[in-house]
Design a protein around this motif. Structure first.
Motif, PDB file in Angstrom:
ATOM      1  N   ARG A 284      65.939  38.696  40.657  1.00  0.00           N
ATOM      2  CA  ARG A 284      66.864  39.780  40.298  1.00  0.00           C
ATOM      3  C   ARG A 284      66.418  41.092  40.929  1.00  0.00           C
ATOM      4  O   ARG A 284      65.224  41.379  41.022  1.00  0.00           O
ATOM      5  CB  ARG A 284      66.924  39.947  38.777  1.00  0.00           C
ATOM      6  N   MET A 285      67.374  41.895  41.331  1.00  0.00           N
ATOM      7  CA  MET A 285      67.066  43.216  41.852  1.00  0.00           C
ATOM      8  C   MET A 285      66.497  44.088  40.736  1.00  0.00           C
ATOM      9  O   MET A 285      66.929  44.010  39.586  1.00  0.00           O
ATOM     10  CB  MET A 285      68.316  43.863  42.427  1.00  0.00           C
ATOM     11  N   GLU A 286      65.541  44.944  41.068  1.00  0.00           N
ATOM     12  CA  GLU A 286      64.932  45.827  40.090  1.00  0.00           C
ATOM     13  C   GLU A 286      65.895  46.953  39.696  1.00  0.00           C
ATOM     14  O   GLU A 286      66.651  47.454  40.517  1.00  0.00           O
ATOM     15  CB  GLU A 286      63.651  46.463  40.651  1.00  0.00           C
ATOM     16  N   PHE A 287      65.843  47.346  38.436  1.00  0.00           N
ATOM     17  CA  PHE A 287      66.551  48.536  37.986  1.00  0.00           C
ATOM     18  C   PHE A 287      65.863  49.788  38.515  1.00  0.00           C
ATOM     19  O   PHE A 287      64.638  49.865  38.526  1.00  0.00           O
ATOM     20  CB  PHE A 287      66.564  48.579  36.453  1.00  0.00           C
ATOM     21  N   GLY A 288      66.632  50.764  38.941  1.00  0.00           N
ATOM     22  CA  GLY A 288      66.079  52.080  39.249  1.00  0.00           C
ATOM     23  C   GLY A 288      65.673  52.263  40.690  1.00  0.00           C
ATOM     24  O   GLY A 288      66.051  51.507  41.587  1.00  0.00           O
ATOM     25  N   ALA A 289      64.876  53.296  40.913  1.00  0.00           N
ATOM     26  CA  ALA A 289      64.584  53.786  42.259  1.00  0.00           C
ATOM     27  C   ALA A 289      63.381  53.113  42.906  1.00  0.00           C
ATOM     28  O   ALA A 289      63.152  53.306  44.093  1.00  0.00           O
ATOM     29  CB  ALA A 289      64.349  55.293  42.207  1.00  0.00           C
ATOM     30  N   ARG A 290      62.607  52.341  42.160  1.00  0.00           N
ATOM     31  CA  ARG A 290      61.374  51.775  42.704  1.00  0.00           C
ATOM     32  C   ARG A 290      61.550  50.299  43.042  1.00  0.00           C
ATOM     33  O   ARG A 290      62.097  49.531  42.239  1.00  0.00           O
ATOM     34  CB  ARG A 290      60.218  51.913  41.704  1.00  0.00           C
ATOM     35  N   ALA A 291      61.083  49.905  44.213  1.00  0.00           N
ATOM     36  CA  ALA A 291      61.015  48.489  44.556  1.00  0.00           C
ATOM     37  C   ALA A 291      59.741  47.917  43.938  1.00  0.00           C
ATOM     38  O   ALA A 291      58.650  48.410  44.199  1.00  0.00           O
ATOM     39  CB  ALA A 291      60.996  48.312  46.066  1.00  0.00           C
ATOM     40  N   LEU A 292      59.895  46.893  43.120  1.00  0.00           N
ATOM     41  CA  LEU A 292      58.764  46.368  42.355  1.00  0.00           C
ATOM     42  C   LEU A 292      58.457  44.923  42.734  1.00  0.00           C
ATOM     43  O   LEU A 292      57.989  44.142  41.912  1.00  0.00           O
ATOM     44  CB  LEU A 292      59.046  46.495  40.857  1.00  0.00           C
ATOM     45  N   GLY A 293      58.717  44.573  43.997  1.00  0.00           N
ATOM     46  CA  GLY A 293      58.315  43.263  44.494  1.00  0.00           C
ATOM     47  C   GLY A 293      59.451  42.337  44.848  1.00  0.00           C
ATOM     48  O   GLY A 293      59.263  41.422  45.646  1.00  0.00           O
ATOM     49  N   ASN A 294      60.629  42.548  44.260  1.00  0.00           N
ATOM     50  CA  ASN A 294      61.741  41.634  44.513  1.00  0.00           C
ATOM     51  C   ASN A 294      62.622  42.060  45.683  1.00  0.00           C
ATOM     52  O   ASN A 294      63.360  41.236  46.234  1.00  0.00           O
ATOM     53  CB  ASN A 294      62.598  41.486  43.254  1.00  0.00           C
ATOM     54  N   ARG A 295      62.584  43.318  46.035  1.00  0.00           N
ATOM     55  CA  ARG A 295      63.316  43.840  47.196  1.00  0.00           C
ATOM     56  C   ARG A 295      62.356  44.762  47.954  1.00  0.00           C
ATOM     57  O   ARG A 295      62.569  45.965  48.080  1.00  0.00           O
ATOM     58  CB  ARG A 295      64.560  44.623  46.761  1.00  0.00           C
ATOM     59  N   SER A 296      61.266  44.183  48.442  1.00  0.00           N
ATOM     60  CA  SER A 296      60.133  44.973  48.919  1.00  0.00           C
ATOM     61  C   SER A 296      59.703  44.588  50.324  1.00  0.00           C
ATOM     62  O   SER A 296      60.025  43.501  50.822  1.00  0.00           O
ATOM     63  CB  SER A 296      58.934  44.807  47.975  1.00  0.00           C
TER      64      SER A 296
END
Length: 363
Positions: A204-216
């Motif tokens: 799943r894409m991360e919520f918010g402004a930070r890429a947390l590994g899933n769209r990185s």
């Protein structure tokens, strides 16, 4: 959209030049006893004042003094709030608290016992506040409600069939090598350990402004030259802007100085680092003041990403990776498989881990 560049530039200025410009700023704003803010002449006047009074100051001094000024005002504000209410546990939200240096300064206040920072607390967090407001008015238990948001991977997710269709439509065999991997996490870890930069699209894409590994975009954090490689391949960031690090939660004590055990899962706060971090994570911390903007990763929150970090640790003894968002300069974070493949094709990136597939450009 460039305000974060002020924060990134600030540490490069000498304290002497910073303080000379800071003297000019003092008195523009203040904290009232009722915890409201006052300013000289309002926002329009301040904009006019800045142009007239800081035009000939060094650019790094302007950045550093502005950052220091908002830190000082924030500290005064929170200390007054604690004195007024007797409450020492602080929660921060709002776009202003995307300023990780302000959050660090507040964390270090002796008066602050516990600190919570809303992940990506700008306008996008309004629905979270609305949910809590609704829960309170319905008389539901907040602790029970919090179980429904174990992490912030709340965006779109795509099936294996959708990923395969996107690859088939966008990648020809003459230009790309396409492999379906039995253990994509190990494939990524091995590439990273060999010095490769890898884009990652998973879950799943991360919520918010930070890429947390899933769209990185991920890289080995030991080599500072990888910053230049990433910038040339895709990011085109200003040279002074630091990247961030994803760290195994159990290795946090090896790299981060966090005596109050503040939650550091969402890249929402900066902190000082240990000597080992300056060795293992040099490319993923601020290149001048060596502070980190960490994401601590555990197995429960993101099993697949955690596995990559554990495999990388097994190969290198390093408990973290460089992590930056997967997007071309000026474009939003990728969401769909088509977004990821389009960004991959239009960039200098060599490898994309997308679902269980590894797509690589042929040399």
């Amino acid at each position: 959209e460039h305000e974060y560049k002020v924060m990134g530039l600030a540490p490069y200025c000498s304290s002497y030049n910073r303080d000379k410009t800071l003297e000019k700023l003092k008195g523009l704003f203040w904290v009232n006893d009722d915890l409201t803010f006052g300013s000289v002449g309002g926002g329009n006047y301040v904009q006019h004042w800045l142009g007239n009074n800081l035009r000939y100051d060094r650019f790094d001094a302007v950045a550093a003094s502005a950052q220091k000024y908002v830190e000082d005002l924030s500290l005064e504000w929170v200390k007054k709030a604690i004195e007024k209410t007797g409450i020492h546990n602080i929660a921060l939200s709002g776009g202003f608290f995307m300023n990780i240096k302000v959050n660090k300064a507040l964390m270090e206040l002796p008066e602050v016992h516990r600190l919570y920072i809303c992940p990506s607390g700008g306008d996008e967090s309004t629905p979270i506040g609305a949910l809590y407001y609704g829960v309170a008015h319905l008389g539901l238990d907040h602790a029970e409600f919090s179980k429904y948001i174990p992490n912030i991977d709340l965006g779109d997710e795509y099936s294996l069939e959708e990923i395969e269709k996107a690859i088939s439509s966008n990648c020809d065999s003459e230009t790309f090598t396409i492999n379906k991997c039995d253990d994509i996490e190990m494939e990524v870890a091995q590439l990273l350990s060999s010095g490769n930069v890898v884009a990652r699209f998973n879950g799943r894409m991360e919520f918010g402004a930070r890429a947390l590994g899933n769209r990185s975009i991920l890289a080995n954090p030991t080599n500072p030259h990888v910053v230049r490689i990433i910038n040339e391949q895709i990011k085109n960031r200003d040279f002074w802007m630091p990247f961030a690090c994803s760290i195994l939660e159990e290795r946090a004590g090896d790299y981060l100085i966090n005596p109050k055990n503040v939650v550091m899962k969402y890249m929402a706060i900066s902190c000082e680092t240990t000597p080992l971090a300056k060795e293992h994570l040099l490319a993923a911390i601020h290149p001048y003041d060596y502070t980190a903007r960490p994401q601590l990763v555990n197995r429960a929150d993101n099993p697949s990403y955690y596995k990559i970090l554990k495999n990388f640790e097994a190969l290198t003894k390093i408990g973290g990776v460089l992590n930056t968002s997967m997007n071309l300069h000026g474009e939003p974070l990728v969401n769909s498989p088509e977004d990821a493949l389009s960004t991959f094709k239009r960039s200098g990136l060599r490898h994309l881990a997308i679902g269980s597939y590894l797509v690589s450009k042929k040399v």
